[in-house]
Design an enzyme around this catalytic site. Sequence first.
Site, PDB file in Angstrom:
ATOM      1  N   ASP A 136      34.224  44.575  37.794  1.00 34.34           N
ATOM      2  CA  ASP A 136      34.270  43.123  37.862  1.00 34.34           C
ATOM      3  C   ASP A 136      32.911  42.422  37.737  1.00 34.34           C
ATOM      4  O   ASP A 136      32.730  41.540  36.914  1.00 34.34           O
ATOM      5  CB  ASP A 136      34.972  42.700  39.173  1.00 34.34           C
ATOM      6  CG  ASP A 136      35.163  41.213  39.286  1.00 34.34           C
ATOM      7  OD1 ASP A 136      35.208  40.549  38.235  1.00 34.34           O
ATOM      8  OD2 ASP A 136      35.275  40.704  40.412  1.00 34.34           O
ATOM      9  N   CYS A 164      57.469  32.828  25.371  1.00 30.83           N
ATOM     10  CA  CYS A 164      57.456  32.441  26.799  1.00 30.83           C
ATOM     11  C   CYS A 164      56.212  31.616  27.142  1.00 30.83           C
ATOM     12  O   CYS A 164      55.091  31.966  26.759  1.00 30.83           O
ATOM     13  CB  CYS A 164      57.490  33.699  27.670  1.00 30.83           C
ATOM     14  SG  CYS A 164      57.443  33.351  29.441  1.00 30.83           S
ATOM     15  N   CYS A 182      54.057  30.515  32.493  1.00 29.50           N
ATOM     16  CA  CYS A 182      52.803  30.360  33.255  1.00 29.50           C
ATOM     17  C   CYS A 182      52.137  29.023  32.955  1.00 29.50           C
ATOM     18  O   CYS A 182      51.652  28.332  33.863  1.00 29.50           O
ATOM     19  CB  CYS A 182      51.854  31.532  32.986  1.00 29.50           C
ATOM     20  SG  CYS A 182      51.443  31.777  31.243  1.00 29.50           S
ATOM     21  N   CYS A 213      50.252  31.586  38.193  1.00 26.53           N
ATOM     22  CA  CYS A 213      50.498  31.972  36.798  1.00 26.53           C
ATOM     23  C   CYS A 213      50.913  33.439  36.667  1.00 26.53           C
ATOM     24  O   CYS A 213      51.412  33.859  35.624  1.00 26.53           O
ATOM     25  CB  CYS A 213      49.293  31.639  35.913  1.00 26.53           C
ATOM     26  SG  CYS A 213      47.786  32.532  36.307  1.00 26.53           S
ATOM     27  N   CYS A 263      55.393  35.088  35.990  1.00 32.69           N
ATOM     28  CA  CYS A 263      55.429  35.908  34.772  1.00 32.69           C
ATOM     29  C   CYS A 263      56.597  36.904  34.816  1.00 32.69           C
ATOM     30  O   CYS A 263      56.730  37.676  35.771  1.00 32.69           O
ATOM     31  CB  CYS A 263      54.101  36.661  34.629  1.00 32.69           C
ATOM     32  SG  CYS A 263      54.094  37.782  33.224  1.00 32.69           S
TER      33      CYS A 263
HETATM   34  C1  B12 Z   1      35.076  34.741  35.427  1.00 25.99           C
HETATM   35  C2  B12 Z   1      36.310  35.393  35.969  1.00 25.99           C
HETATM   36  C3  B12 Z   1      37.275  34.561  36.558  1.00 25.99           C
HETATM   37  C4  B12 Z   1      37.237  33.057  36.437  1.00 25.99           C
HETATM   38  C5  B12 Z   1      37.701  32.663  35.006  1.00 25.99           C
HETATM   39  C6  B12 Z   1      39.020  33.376  34.599  1.00 25.99           C
HETATM   40  C7  B12 Z   1      39.232  33.559  33.114  1.00 25.99           C
HETATM   41  N1  B12 Z   1      40.485  33.527  32.711  1.00 25.99           N
HETATM   42  O1  B12 Z   1      38.297  33.768  32.366  1.00 25.99           O
HETATM   43  C8  B12 Z   1      38.166  32.615  37.595  1.00 25.99           C
HETATM   44  C9  B12 Z   1      37.355  32.413  38.861  1.00 25.99           C
HETATM   45  C10 B12 Z   1      39.006  31.377  37.339  1.00 25.99           C
HETATM   46  C11 B12 Z   1      39.016  33.879  37.754  1.00 25.99           C
HETATM   47  C12 B12 Z   1      40.286  33.870  38.297  1.00 25.99           C
HETATM   48  C13 B12 Z   1      41.063  35.015  38.420  1.00 25.99           C
HETATM   49  N2  B12 Z   1      40.670  36.275  38.239  1.00 25.99           N
HETATM   50 CO1  B12 Z   1      38.954  36.777  37.441  1.00 25.99          CO
HETATM   51  N3  B12 Z   1      37.462  37.405  36.479  1.00 25.99           N
HETATM   52  C14 B12 Z   1      36.490  36.800  35.896  1.00 25.99           C
HETATM   53  C15 B12 Z   1      35.557  37.804  35.187  1.00 25.99           C
HETATM   54  C16 B12 Z   1      34.322  38.017  36.067  1.00 25.99           C
HETATM   55  C17 B12 Z   1      35.161  37.405  33.763  1.00 25.99           C
HETATM   56  C18 B12 Z   1      36.334  36.926  32.904  1.00 25.99           C
HETATM   57  C19 B12 Z   1      35.872  36.417  31.553  1.00 25.99           C
HETATM   58  O2  B12 Z   1      35.085  37.052  30.891  1.00 25.99           O
HETATM   59  N4  B12 Z   1      36.342  35.251  31.138  1.00 25.99           N
HETATM   60  C20 B12 Z   1      35.988  34.708  29.863  1.00 25.99           C
HETATM   61  C21 B12 Z   1      37.227  34.339  29.056  1.00 25.99           C
HETATM   62  C22 B12 Z   1      36.836  33.916  27.639  1.00 25.99           C
HETATM   63  O3  B12 Z   1      37.996  35.495  29.010  1.00 25.99           O
HETATM   64  P1  B12 Z   1      39.589  35.480  28.763  1.00 25.99           P
HETATM   65  O4  B12 Z   1      40.160  34.141  29.008  1.00 25.99           O
HETATM   66  O5  B12 Z   1      40.137  36.656  29.519  1.00 25.99           O
HETATM   67  O6  B12 Z   1      39.605  35.752  27.187  1.00 25.99           O
HETATM   68  C23 B12 Z   1      39.787  37.040  26.719  1.00 25.99           C
HETATM   69  C24 B12 Z   1      41.135  37.180  26.028  1.00 25.99           C
HETATM   70  O7  B12 Z   1      41.893  35.992  26.073  1.00 25.99           O
HETATM   71  C25 B12 Z   1      40.794  37.661  24.662  1.00 25.99           C
HETATM   72  N5  B12 Z   1      41.092  36.748  23.568  1.00 25.99           N
HETATM   73  C26 B12 Z   1      40.560  35.561  23.297  1.00 25.99           C
HETATM   74  N6  B12 Z   1      41.043  35.069  22.180  1.00 25.99           N
HETATM   75  C27 B12 Z   1      41.917  35.981  21.708  1.00 25.99           C
HETATM   76  C28 B12 Z   1      42.730  35.969  20.591  1.00 25.99           C
HETATM   77  C29 B12 Z   1      43.596  37.048  20.348  1.00 25.99           C
HETATM   78  C30 B12 Z   1      44.444  37.012  19.156  1.00 25.99           C
HETATM   79  C31 B12 Z   1      43.628  38.133  21.274  1.00 25.99           C
HETATM   80  C32 B12 Z   1      44.552  39.292  21.037  1.00 25.99           C
HETATM   81  C33 B12 Z   1      42.807  38.135  22.401  1.00 25.99           C
HETATM   82  C34 B12 Z   1      41.971  37.050  22.591  1.00 25.99           C
HETATM   83  O8  B12 Z   1      39.406  37.916  24.589  1.00 25.99           O
HETATM   84  C35 B12 Z   1      38.734  37.233  25.627  1.00 25.99           C
HETATM   85  C36 B12 Z   1      37.547  38.072  26.081  1.00 25.99           C
HETATM   86  O9  B12 Z   1      37.951  39.297  26.695  1.00 25.99           O
HETATM   87  C37 B12 Z   1      36.471  39.088  35.147  1.00 25.99           C
HETATM   88  C38 B12 Z   1      35.743  40.433  35.329  1.00 25.99           C
HETATM   89  C39 B12 Z   1      34.972  40.820  34.064  1.00 25.99           C
HETATM   90  N7  B12 Z   1      33.730  41.236  34.249  1.00 25.99           N
HETATM   91  O10 B12 Z   1      35.495  40.770  32.986  1.00 25.99           O
HETATM   92  C40 B12 Z   1      37.482  38.846  36.314  1.00 25.99           C
HETATM   93  C41 B12 Z   1      38.937  39.239  36.095  1.00 25.99           C
HETATM   94  C42 B12 Z   1      39.355  38.716  34.749  1.00 25.99           C
HETATM   95  N8  B12 Z   1      39.641  38.496  37.129  1.00 25.99           N
HETATM   96  C43 B12 Z   1      40.653  39.109  37.637  1.00 25.99           C
HETATM   97  C44 B12 Z   1      41.557  38.529  38.559  1.00 25.99           C
HETATM   98  C45 B12 Z   1      42.464  39.488  39.328  1.00 25.99           C
HETATM   99  C46 B12 Z   1      41.612  37.144  38.738  1.00 25.99           C
HETATM  100  C47 B12 Z   1      42.713  36.335  39.461  1.00 25.99           C
HETATM  101  C48 B12 Z   1      44.125  36.872  39.242  1.00 25.99           C
HETATM  102  C49 B12 Z   1      42.405  36.245  40.977  1.00 25.99           C
HETATM  103  C50 B12 Z   1      43.293  35.272  41.721  1.00 25.99           C
HETATM  104  N9  B12 Z   1      44.521  35.668  42.058  1.00 25.99           N
HETATM  105  O11 B12 Z   1      42.894  34.181  42.036  1.00 25.99           O
HETATM  106  C51 B12 Z   1      42.513  34.943  38.811  1.00 25.99           C
HETATM  107  C52 B12 Z   1      43.371  34.778  37.536  1.00 25.99           C
HETATM  108  C53 B12 Z   1      43.208  33.423  36.930  1.00 25.99           C
HETATM  109  C54 B12 Z   1      43.437  33.505  35.418  1.00 25.99           C
HETATM  110  N10 B12 Z   1      44.605  33.081  34.950  1.00 25.99           N
HETATM  111  O12 B12 Z   1      42.545  33.957  34.710  1.00 25.99           O
HETATM  112  C55 B12 Z   1      40.835  40.496  37.032  1.00 25.99           C
HETATM  113  C56 B12 Z   1      42.016  40.441  36.041  1.00 25.99           C
HETATM  114  C57 B12 Z   1      42.849  41.714  35.979  1.00 25.99           C
HETATM  115  C58 B12 Z   1      43.926  41.585  34.928  1.00 25.99           C
HETATM  116  N11 B12 Z   1      44.976  42.391  35.090  1.00 25.99           N
HETATM  117  O13 B12 Z   1      43.841  40.839  34.012  1.00 25.99           O
HETATM  118  C59 B12 Z   1      39.401  40.721  36.365  1.00 25.99           C
HETATM  119  C60 B12 Z   1      39.415  41.542  35.092  1.00 25.99           C
HETATM  120  C61 B12 Z   1      38.550  41.416  37.442  1.00 25.99           C
HETATM  121  C62 B12 Z   1      38.822  42.918  37.538  1.00 25.99           C
HETATM  122  N12 B12 Z   1      37.848  43.740  37.152  1.00 25.99           N
HETATM  123  O14 B12 Z   1      39.886  43.345  37.924  1.00 25.99           O
HETATM  124  N13 B12 Z   1      38.379  34.967  37.257  1.00 25.99           N
END
Ligand code: B12
Length: 318
Positions: free
Chosen positions: A126, A183, A186, A241, A245
Amino acid sequence: MLDSSELKAFAFEQRFELAGVCDAVPPPHFSAYVEWISKGLHAGMSWLQTSQTLRSDPNCLLEGVRSILAVGLNYRQPSAGRETTGRVAMYAWGRDYHKVMRKKLRRVARWAEDRHPGLKSRICVDSAPILDRDYAFLAGLGWFGKNTCLINTKRGSLFFIGLLLLSQRFEPDLPAIGGCGKCTLCIDACPTGALVIEPGLSVARLNSSRCISYLTIEHRGEFSTEQEQMLNGWLFGCDICQEVCPFNQPSRNQTLRSSVTSEPDFDDRNAKIDLQWLARATDAQIRERFAGTALLRAKPEGLRRNARALLKRRSQYS
Ligand code: B12
């Protein structure tokens, strides 16, 4: 190329429910990350911007890295919280997952280093500057849902991700296949409209400044009146969210029926918190009460602020 089946088998022995291996290539969705940051969707999490370059290449974390083992640890509890005001997200109920995962991954790292002389490794759980979900996706653990979480078709999304960077090449798995289809439960359920699908995108983007999880955990300083109104009863984190799901519904997903966490450290010590006490507690009392749990990420002043904001609007939720 080394056989990865024994490595994964050892990870399963440590009670990780998911394990897969991928090559240590640059993260496939790094451009999506850059765009997310450039649009300011990371809100006040400036550390995500300063570490952007490090996230572009896993070599920045372990020079010569060749493979990445991705593991998943289930944190599903037998039942969801019953609080209407003061809810704590399930992931934070028990012992801090960073500590739990790290301990298990340290065992895997030691096993791999003993087995493969010269192998170097690095554990990332993380907090390291690496896109956890991108590598977990490549290693076959799950696909990106519209709630932005990584979803495993059989196991849902209530699992943490851990990575072990490895300096020798192990046989990779295939990326995960799956998707949400039409769907949008969320997106529709998020009370603050934090999840947004942009035209042409098959996944949603999270607007952190509207996300309850961000507000209650990562936001620093006091809340504006608008922010206070957004909490919807949540004290720390948010599960909405993921709760809605279909992949997380035991009634719809056969595998989930028996799939509560088997990790004894993931107990429910933080499932119920006395808001009156928390709103008035000293830093020392808060540090003692929440020692070893993920709640301290919000810092004592953040937790007090959250409790005060909920108490002010209590009648709204009960
Ligand atoms: C910053 C962060 C947060 C932030 C921002 C969340 C976010 N969605 O980015 C906040 C504080 C809000 C947060 C909340 C939560 N988090 Co958090 N968080 C992180 C962290 C540190 C970085 C995430 C990140 O890089 N975000 C940047 C954005 C751009 O990433 P993204 O939205 O996921 O986009 C990705 C995909 O959508 C994909 N993508 C984008 N465009 C496209 C297009 C196509 C076609 C495809 C296929 C894919 C794709 O690529 C992107 C980059 O990977 C990670 C740990 C880590 N080092 O990675 C944990 C992590 C994501 N969090 C985690 C968790 C558990 C949570 C919560 C559930 C906790 C809670 N219950 O409150 C919530 C979920 C909220 C949510 N819906 O995201 C887990 C998720 C596990 C999982 N099964 O997904 C992680 C991975 C930590 C871990 N190591 O377990 N988090």
